[in-house]
Design an enzyme around this catalytic site. Structure first.
Site, PDB file in Angstrom:
ATOM      1  N   HIS A  18       0.831  -1.205   0.000  1.00 34.45           N
ATOM      2  CA  HIS A  18       0.000   0.000   0.000  1.00 34.45           C
ATOM      3  C   HIS A  18       0.864   1.253   0.000  1.00 34.45           C
ATOM      4  O   HIS A  18       2.048   1.201   0.273  1.00 34.45           O
ATOM      5  CB  HIS A  18      -0.974   0.024   1.190  1.00 34.45           C
ATOM      6  CG  HIS A  18      -0.305   0.104   2.524  1.00 34.45           C
ATOM      7  ND1 HIS A  18      -0.117  -0.993   3.330  1.00 34.45           N
ATOM      8  CD2 HIS A  18       0.213   1.155   3.211  1.00 34.45           C
ATOM      9  CE1 HIS A  18       0.479  -0.630   4.443  1.00 34.45           C
ATOM     10  NE2 HIS A  18       0.695   0.672   4.400  1.00 34.45           N
ATOM     11  N   GLU A  40      -3.717   3.536   1.857  1.00 30.75           N
ATOM     12  CA  GLU A  40      -4.040   3.662   3.282  1.00 30.75           C
ATOM     13  C   GLU A  40      -4.235   5.152   3.548  1.00 30.75           C
ATOM     14  O   GLU A  40      -3.314   5.950   3.379  1.00 30.75           O
ATOM     15  CB  GLU A  40      -2.897   3.134   4.144  1.00 30.75           C
ATOM     16  CG  GLU A  40      -3.089   3.412   5.625  1.00 30.75           C
ATOM     17  CD  GLU A  40      -1.840   3.094   6.445  1.00 30.75           C
ATOM     18  OE1 GLU A  40      -1.702   3.690   7.524  1.00 30.75           O
ATOM     19  OE2 GLU A  40      -1.007   2.264   6.004  1.00 30.75           O
ATOM     20  N   HIS A  91       3.071  11.830  -7.536  1.00 29.99           N
ATOM     21  CA  HIS A  91       1.662  11.551  -7.756  1.00 29.99           C
ATOM     22  C   HIS A  91       1.411  10.053  -7.692  1.00 29.99           C
ATOM     23  O   HIS A  91       2.328   9.257  -7.734  1.00 29.99           O
ATOM     24  CB  HIS A  91       1.200  12.099  -9.107  1.00 29.99           C
ATOM     25  CG  HIS A  91       1.948  11.517 -10.274  1.00 29.99           C
ATOM     26  ND1 HIS A  91       3.069  12.109 -10.794  1.00 29.99           N
ATOM     27  CD2 HIS A  91       1.751  10.390 -11.001  1.00 29.99           C
ATOM     28  CE1 HIS A  91       3.525  11.380 -11.798  1.00 29.99           C
ATOM     29  NE2 HIS A  91       2.741  10.313 -11.941  1.00 29.99           N
ATOM     30  N   GLU A  97      -2.415  11.114 -11.260  1.00 29.96           N
ATOM     31  CA  GLU A  97      -2.343  11.084 -12.718  1.00 29.96           C
ATOM     32  C   GLU A  97      -3.320  10.030 -13.209  1.00 29.96           C
ATOM     33  O   GLU A  97      -3.326   8.899 -12.732  1.00 29.96           O
ATOM     34  CB  GLU A  97      -0.933  10.722 -13.188  1.00 29.96           C
ATOM     35  CG  GLU A  97      -0.811  10.656 -14.698  1.00 29.96           C
ATOM     36  CD  GLU A  97       0.570  10.272 -15.177  1.00 29.96           C
ATOM     37  OE1 GLU A  97       0.860  10.511 -16.358  1.00 29.96           O
ATOM     38  OE2 GLU A  97       1.364   9.721 -14.378  1.00 29.96           O
TER      39      GLU A  97
END
Length: 135
Positions: free
Chosen positions: A5, A56, A74, A122
């Site tokens: 994550h 998360e 990003h 993005e």
């Protein structure tokens, strides 16, 4: 090994959950609070944590205003119809600050949107899906 994550600190958990689930199409996979250390974690994603990388969202109770820093870039998400997806984001008040179009020096169609905390996302057109030339 695999990536599990990415964690983002958020200032308003409800606004972030709305953005990522209702607008970005993710599912809330699990959420838990810790009273002793005063934080709430919410995991969102497109698939189960057992085989997908997820986000998360960390909400710290009390002082939870953060500087984004200039090292953060990003998150990238593939979408099936970038034009329609961005129209829906804008219709729901999201900040699509780079409209869909070809990446500079290439042919991949991309766009950029900010989440409620200002994090950049993005959006990348799925290359296996043909879009009409009318865009």
């Amino acid at each position: 090994m695999r990536m599990l994550h990415t964690m983002l600190r958020v200032e308003n958990l409800e606004a972030s959950l709305h953005f990522y689930t209702s607008l970005m199409g993710m599912r809330l996979l699990r959420q838990s609070g810790n009273k002793e250390y005063e934080y709430t974690l919410a995991f969102v994603g497109y698939g189960d944590e057992s085989d997908s990388t997820v986000l998360e969202l960390t909400y710290n109770w009390g002082d939870n205003t953060y500087e984004k820093g200039d090292a953060y870039g990003h998150i990238a998400i593939e979408v099936d119809d970038i034009y329609r997806f961005c129209e829906n984001l804008e219709a729901n008040g999201a900040d699509v600050y780079r409209k869909p179009g070809p990446v500079k020096g290439g042919s991949t169609i991309i766009a950029f949107v900010r989440d409620p905390d200002g994090y950049a996302i993005e959006l990348i057109q799925n290359k296996s899906i043909s879009l009409e030339q009318s865009h």
